[in-house]
Design a protein around this motif. Structure first.
Motif, PDB file in Angstrom:
ATOM      1  N   THR A   1      26.714 -25.325 -36.143  1.00  0.00           N
ATOM      2  CA  THR A   1      26.572 -23.864 -36.205  1.00  0.00           C
ATOM      3  C   THR A   1      27.654 -23.187 -35.372  1.00  0.00           C
ATOM      4  O   THR A   1      28.345 -22.270 -35.835  1.00  0.00           O
ATOM      5  CB  THR A   1      25.199 -23.445 -35.648  1.00  0.00           C
ATOM      6  OG1 THR A   1      24.201 -24.246 -36.257  1.00  0.00           O
ATOM      7  CG2 THR A   1      24.939 -21.989 -35.898  1.00  0.00           C
ATOM      8  N   LEU A   2      27.782 -23.649 -34.132  1.00  0.00           N
ATOM      9  CA  LEU A   2      28.777 -23.035 -33.253  1.00  0.00           C
ATOM     10  C   LEU A   2      30.187 -23.322 -33.753  1.00  0.00           C
ATOM     11  O   LEU A   2      31.099 -22.518 -33.559  1.00  0.00           O
ATOM     12  CB  LEU A   2      28.580 -23.529 -31.819  1.00  0.00           C
ATOM     13  CG  LEU A   2      27.252 -23.102 -31.188  1.00  0.00           C
ATOM     14  CD1 LEU A   2      27.127 -23.633 -29.771  1.00  0.00           C
ATOM     15  CD2 LEU A   2      27.120 -21.585 -31.189  1.00  0.00           C
TER      16      LEU A   2
ATOM     17  N   THR B   1      26.916 -29.692 -22.999  1.00  0.00           N
ATOM     18  CA  THR B   1      28.075 -30.572 -23.116  1.00  0.00           C
ATOM     19  C   THR B   1      28.084 -31.289 -24.465  1.00  0.00           C
ATOM     20  O   THR B   1      29.112 -31.356 -25.145  1.00  0.00           O
ATOM     21  CB  THR B   1      28.054 -31.611 -21.978  1.00  0.00           C
ATOM     22  OG1 THR B   1      27.824 -30.940 -20.754  1.00  0.00           O
ATOM     23  CG2 THR B   1      29.357 -32.373 -21.910  1.00  0.00           C
ATOM     24  N   LEU B   2      26.910 -31.826 -24.851  1.00  0.00           N
ATOM     25  CA  LEU B   2      26.855 -32.574 -26.105  1.00  0.00           C
ATOM     26  C   LEU B   2      27.075 -31.662 -27.304  1.00  0.00           C
ATOM     27  O   LEU B   2      27.786 -32.018 -28.260  1.00  0.00           O
ATOM     28  CB  LEU B   2      25.512 -33.305 -26.218  1.00  0.00           C
ATOM     29  CG  LEU B   2      25.312 -34.416 -25.179  1.00  0.00           C
ATOM     30  CD1 LEU B   2      23.920 -35.015 -25.288  1.00  0.00           C
ATOM     31  CD2 LEU B   2      26.372 -35.510 -25.335  1.00  0.00           C
ATOM     32  N   VAL B   3      26.482 -30.470 -27.253  1.00  0.00           N
ATOM     33  CA  VAL B   3      26.680 -29.527 -28.357  1.00  0.00           C
ATOM     34  C   VAL B   3      28.159 -29.156 -28.468  1.00  0.00           C
ATOM     35  O   VAL B   3      28.734 -29.113 -29.564  1.00  0.00           O
ATOM     36  CB  VAL B   3      25.810 -28.260 -28.161  1.00  0.00           C
ATOM     37  CG1 VAL B   3      26.181 -27.190 -29.170  1.00  0.00           C
ATOM     38  CG2 VAL B   3      24.338 -28.613 -28.294  1.00  0.00           C
ATOM     39  N   MET B   4      28.802 -28.916 -27.314  1.00  0.00           N
ATOM     40  CA  MET B   4      30.227 -28.565 -27.317  1.00  0.00           C
ATOM     41  C   MET B   4      31.071 -29.689 -27.916  1.00  0.00           C
ATOM     42  O   MET B   4      32.055 -29.439 -28.607  1.00  0.00           O
ATOM     43  CB  MET B   4      30.716 -28.294 -25.885  1.00  0.00           C
ATOM     44  CG  MET B   4      30.286 -26.974 -25.309  1.00  0.00           C
ATOM     45  SD  MET B   4      30.730 -25.589 -26.353  1.00  0.00           S
ATOM     46  CE  MET B   4      29.139 -25.199 -26.984  1.00  0.00           C
ATOM     47  N   LEU B   5      30.657 -30.918 -27.628  1.00  0.00           N
ATOM     48  CA  LEU B   5      31.383 -32.075 -28.160  1.00  0.00           C
ATOM     49  C   LEU B   5      31.367 -32.022 -29.686  1.00  0.00           C
ATOM     50  O   LEU B   5      32.406 -32.169 -30.343  1.00  0.00           O
ATOM     51  CB  LEU B   5      30.697 -33.349 -27.654  1.00  0.00           C
ATOM     52  CG  LEU B   5      31.507 -34.634 -27.723  1.00  0.00           C
ATOM     53  CD1 LEU B   5      32.674 -34.543 -26.762  1.00  0.00           C
ATOM     54  CD2 LEU B   5      30.627 -35.839 -27.396  1.00  0.00           C
ATOM     55  N   VAL B   6      30.181 -31.810 -30.236  1.00  0.00           N
ATOM     56  CA  VAL B   6      30.063 -31.731 -31.699  1.00  0.00           C
ATOM     57  C   VAL B   6      30.889 -30.564 -32.227  1.00  0.00           C
ATOM     58  O   VAL B   6      31.632 -30.692 -33.208  1.00  0.00           O
ATOM     59  CB  VAL B   6      28.584 -31.568 -32.115  1.00  0.00           C
ATOM     60  CG1 VAL B   6      28.465 -31.381 -33.619  1.00  0.00           C
ATOM     61  CG2 VAL B   6      27.774 -32.761 -31.659  1.00  0.00           C
ATOM     62  N   THR B   7      30.783 -29.419 -31.540  1.00  0.00           N
ATOM     63  CA  THR B   7      31.511 -28.231 -31.978  1.00  0.00           C
ATOM     64  C   THR B   7      33.015 -28.502 -32.023  1.00  0.00           C
ATOM     65  O   THR B   7      33.688 -28.189 -33.012  1.00  0.00           O
ATOM     66  CB  THR B   7      31.223 -27.061 -31.015  1.00  0.00           C
ATOM     67  OG1 THR B   7      29.827 -26.835 -30.993  1.00  0.00           O
ATOM     68  CG2 THR B   7      31.928 -25.808 -31.463  1.00  0.00           C
ATOM     69  N   ALA B   8      33.541 -29.095 -30.953  1.00  0.00           N
ATOM     70  CA  ALA B   8      34.979 -29.342 -30.897  1.00  0.00           C
ATOM     71  C   ALA B   8      35.409 -30.312 -31.989  1.00  0.00           C
ATOM     72  O   ALA B   8      36.402 -30.082 -32.684  1.00  0.00           O
ATOM     73  CB  ALA B   8      35.355 -29.888 -29.521  1.00  0.00           C
ATOM     74  N   VAL B   9      34.631 -31.383 -32.155  1.00  0.00           N
ATOM     75  CA  VAL B   9      34.996 -32.396 -33.150  1.00  0.00           C
ATOM     76  C   VAL B   9      34.999 -31.791 -34.558  1.00  0.00           C
ATOM     77  O   VAL B   9      35.822 -32.139 -35.408  1.00  0.00           O
ATOM     78  CB  VAL B   9      34.031 -33.607 -33.062  1.00  0.00           C
ATOM     79  CG1 VAL B   9      34.180 -34.511 -34.278  1.00  0.00           C
ATOM     80  CG2 VAL B   9      34.307 -34.392 -31.789  1.00  0.00           C
ATOM     81  N   ALA B  10      34.092 -30.846 -34.795  1.00  0.00           N
ATOM     82  CA  ALA B  10      34.025 -30.248 -36.122  1.00  0.00           C
ATOM     83  C   ALA B  10      35.029 -29.113 -36.292  1.00  0.00           C
ATOM     84  O   ALA B  10      35.721 -29.028 -37.314  1.00  0.00           O
ATOM     85  CB  ALA B  10      32.608 -29.739 -36.389  1.00  0.00           C
TER      86      ALA B  10
END
Lengths: 317, 271, 308
Positions: C153-154, C80-89
């Motif tokens: 990365t993602l 969830t946290l990684v996805m949050l970063v991915t979406a924001v970026a």
């Protein structure tokens, strides 16, 4: 006429009365330019990414190739970078990649092409409407799940047919990878076929051709470059696929052309090294960048080929 | 507008010596889904004559033409009522029991826009024969030459039969499509506004070709160009919103039409 | 020379040819069935193997040496946290890039290079992004093996997906809308921000969902940057009790994600761990499939509703 011409200088001498909003157009102009610049930076980030990929792969590989001659890298028949008697023959990993990709493409290309022709030329509207989202979902399944499926469902199934098949093997991984690639091949091929203008099909039907004749002799040749582009995308997916192979084909480097054997691919090797804890800057660490560079060059070759084909195909109509 | 479309062909309407019936449209209705596009059409088609269908856009002339080789079967939701009888064997072309492929093998078509296949010139002309299972080289060679000559294209392309058909000019492509249709010896040749995508010079060559072809083959042509109908056809049918208003010898239609509406259209007061 | 065959001959020929039509229709259906049945088998396999393990404890426990006590808490929180970063970026960057390419880019060699690049990046194997991130984010930028590094990365990985979807959405807006806005005196940015962007949001959303579904299932690049496979703690919470109430410490925390947890269990020889892998796989599969299905549904609705 003359009165109009005479009128122009008269108007021009009067100072124009315009709204204040227009008078502030200088700041507005600057704001627009700043926004445009930021949007440009966002678009250019794709170029930075490519440069970064090339920079990282080449710079790390550069260090690697100062210690390992390119000749050994290309022609050595052993890959044992973590042993004391280290060998760095990328051929070993490439053989795994080649065999698994070949198995995958033997599954994906015929099935994907048949499905594309069927959906584009034969299937009734409702079948197409149901089948296409289904195929799309098939392409959306995470590859780790395919890996599990290959290792714990397909391999035991295959072992019933070939009892001597080892638990890790390229065959099962390749077949499942083929199924995974089907949606890529079929959807792009189908798009290319559906882009063939209807009047070409009408021309064929008007000659008394059947559906099959029209599909095979007119639609498929007309969509050929698009279909070829789909195949190339399939190839680059297969070459770059990682998890299915890491899970189901084993991580043992093995120079083999036999799909019934376990073997590590270029990608599986990278995963294997990343899972361990090699110190940053060691030669073992650098091997994964050299392997990555080899992988990148292969897929780049196919991507460029695909790009050229798509360009040609856009010109056709 | 017109209460009942009257179709009569008087003996005076006979511009040529002999008049053999090749096909006959009888009480034809055609529906695109819920829209009725053709209403009670009755019309004869005479062997080795050119019959033109004219009328304002949307009158159903192309729809009628495409009934002759069952092109409407390619799309779902289309429905025919009535008959098109093909002589001499009296086959009803619209009979659901008659395979549309059989109909298309007997009746060929040339389209509005030239639509050569992405193949060589040779393979384009040979296509119909290959579809019929002919693969003997000598037979194909003979028929391709014959058809290309028939379409007045042989001289221009005989040295480059292996070239891609797309490399031909628009007029040449259209003549190639005519050659493709001729190669299978159809009984009737349908033309759907064959010159609308061509320049005047190419148009003239196609019209000349149609004049030559009518000695060998029955032709039905849709045209939006009245001068073209007058130049190439022996008989003309004037259609208006799905109905056949008047059918007669072309000279009669153009010089003294019986129907006021036809006259208005011919003289350009309407349409 | 008239070689026209008789009507009877023609009929015989048609019967012969139509056999191929029928044969191909059967072959095509079979090929389609292979795809669909594999999908069904895969889903059923996950369901049968994983369902018994799937319960509340499984979702709220940390991984453990004992398979029956292990759970996916740290994995799904990490994902969830990684996805949050991915979406924001990825979303702002991708949308901005697409806007530039569709509405601003002049037709010149710079634009051409960017376009070719986007196409090429879509074909780069995901593991190569992992290598990029390992060299660049982890070591050069010193982000370490953190949630931030994985998220970025993602984000790079799904950027082409977001760009392509946004471009398609923008392209489908007729030029009359643009002319209408310009005719009222709008600047280019006003036109884009007030018209183009709002109208293309459903299309952008579709692309973002597909991209996120892909990112959440990606394993190889996250392994490559060195995500750990055994994490028995949670990252620091983003909301803290003291001022300023928001903490970004979690960005630099070590983590694991769902597919890595599944990979870890799959490679264990014990059947009990493989059941855990199936259960984690089932959760992952349901997540990605529902995201994809949502995207397909949205696109379908979009095609039905908008008639420019």
């Amino acid at each position: 006429m003359t009165s109009t011409v005479a009128g122009i200088p008269a108007i021009a001498t009067v100072p124009p009365i315009v709204s204040h909003r227009l008078a502030r157009r200088h700041t507005r102009h600057i704001k627009e330019r700043i926004i445009e610049f930021f949007l440009f930076l966002a678009a250019a980030s794709s170029v930075f990414t490519t440069f970064a990929i090339v920079y990282i792969l080449v710079s790390e590989s550069w260090v690697f190739f100062q210690q390992v001659p390119l000749r050994d890298f290309l022609f050595d028949t052993q890959w044992t970078p973590l042993f004391s008697d280290a060998h760095y023959g990328i051929m070993v990993l490439l053989s795994g990649t080649l065999v698994s990709s070949s198995v995958a493409l033997l599954v994906a290309i015929p099935l994907g092409t048949i499905i594309a022709i069927y959906l584009s030329e034969f299937a009734p509207f409702t079948v197409r409407e149901v089948a296409k989202p289904f195929l799309e979902l098939l392409g959306g399944v995470p590859t780790i799940i395919y890996g599990y499926f290959a290792l714990l469902f397909v391999t035991p199934l295959l072992q019933k047919i070939f009892p001597e098949l080892p638990g890790f093997n390229l065959l099962s991984a390749g077949m499942v990878m083929g199924i995974m690639i089907i949606p890529y091949v079929s959807s792009i091929s189908e798009d290319a076929m559906r882009a063939v203008p209807m009047n070409l099909r009408e021309g064929s039907y008007a000659m008394g051709a059947t559906r099959f004749q029209t599909a095979l002799r007119v639609v498929t040749p007309a969509a050929l470059s698009g279909i070829a582009a789909a195949y190339i995308l399939g190839i680059s997916r297969a070459v770059g696929e990682t998890m299915i192979l890491a899970v189901a084909a084993g991580m043992q480097p093995n120079l083999t052309w036999n799909p019934m054997e376990p073997a590590a691919t270029v990608t599986a090797y990278i995963v294997q090294v990343a899972l361990g804890d090699l110190p940053h800057g060691s030669i073992g660490y650098q091997t994964i960048f050299a392997a990555g560079l080899a992988l990148m060059l292969i897929t780049l070759f196919f991507n460029i080929l695909g790009h050229l084909l798509r360009k040609y195909y856009r010109q056709a109509y | 507008m017109v209460a009942t479309p009257i179709v009569e062909v008087t003996s005076a309407a006979n511009p040529q010596q002999s008049k053999v019936l090749k096909a006959e449209v009888v009480d034809l209705n055609f529906h695109y889904g819920s829209v009725q596009a053709l209403k009670g059409i009755n019309m004869p088609l005479y062997e080795k004559h050119v019959t033109a269908l004219i009328g304002p856009s949307g009158c159903g002339k192309s729809t009628l033409l495409r009934c002759f080789n069952r092109m409407h079967d390619l799309y779902p939701g289309n429905r025919y009522e009535g008959r098109i009888k093909l002589h001499p064997d009296d086959t009803n072309l619209l009979d659901p029991k008659v395979d549309p492929i059989e109909v298309r093998m007997r009746i060929s078509m040339v389209f509005q826009k030239p639509n050569p296949f992405p193949k060589s010139i040779y393979e384009n002309v040979a296509y119909g024969l290959r579809v019929r299972g002919v693969s003997k080289r000598s037979v194909l060679d003979d028929k391709v030459e014959e058809a290309l000559s028939g379409a007045a294209l042989w001289g221009e392309v005989k040295d480059r039969l292996r070239d891609l058909a797309f490399n031909l000019s628009g007029g040449q492509q259209q003549r190639l499509c005519i050659a493709r249709a001729l190669a299978t010896d159809p009984e009737i040749l349908l033309f759907d506004e064959p010159t609308s995508a061509l320049d005047p010079i190419a148009t003239a060559s196609i019209e000349e070709l149609i004049g030559d072809l009518k000695n060998k083959i029955t032709i039905l042509i849709v045209t939006h160009n009245m001068q073209q109908a007058a130049r190439v056809s022996d008989f003309t049918a004037y259609m208006y919103i799905g109905e056949l208003v008047e059918f007669d010898a072309t000279d009669t239609i153009f010089i003294k039409p019986k129907n006021k509406q036809t006259e208005d259209y011919i003289t350009g007061r309407f349409g | 020379m008239n070689t026209a065959p008789s009507v009877a001959e023609v009929r015989a020929l048609i019967v012969k040819h139509k056999r191929w039509d029928l044969a191909f229709a059967v072959i095509g259906t079979l090929a389609l069935m292979v795809g669909i049945l594999t999908f069904v088998a895969l889903f059923a396999d996950m369901l049968i193997d994983g369902m018994p393990r799937l319960n509340y404890d499984f979702l709220t426990s940390f991984p453990s040496r004992r398979p029956e006590q292990a759970g996916i808490l740290s994995a799904w929180v990490g994902s969830t946290l990684v996805m949050l970063v991915t979406a924001v970026a990825a979303v702002p960057l991708g949308v901005a890039a697409a806007i530039y390419l569709e509405e601003y880019a002049p037709k010149n060699w710079v634009t051409e290079i960017i376009e070719v690049n986007v196409t090429n990046l879509a074909g780069v194997p995901s593991i190569v992004y992992g290598l990029l991130a390992l060299g660049l984010f982890v070591y050069q930028f010193g982000l370490g093996q953190s949630i931030l590094a994985a998220g970025l990365t993602l984000a790079l990985l799904i950027l082409p997906v977001v760009i392509v979807a946004t471009r398609e959405a923008i392209r489908s807006i007729p030029s009359a809308i643009r002319e209408g806005a310009y005719a009222l005196g709008a600047t280019r940015w006003q036109m884009v921000s007030q018209h183009i962007l709002p109208y293309s949001i459903p299309g952008i959303l579709t692309g973002v969902i597909i991209g996120m579904a892909r990112a959440i299932g990606e394993t190889a690049p996250v392994i490559t940057i060195g995500a750990l496979t055994f994490i028995a703690f949670l990252p620091p919470t983003p909301i803290s009790g003291a001022f300023p109430f928001l903490s970004f410490e979690w960005l630099t925390a070590p983590f694991t994600v769902m597919p890595i947890q599944m990979f870890n269990w799959t490679s264990r020889p014990e059947a009990a761990f493989q059941a855990n892998a199936a259960a984690a796989g089932l959760v992952l599969l349901v997540m990605t499939l529902s995201m994809n299905a949502l995207a397909i549904y949205l696109r379908y609705k979009l095609r039905k509703n908008i008639q420019w």
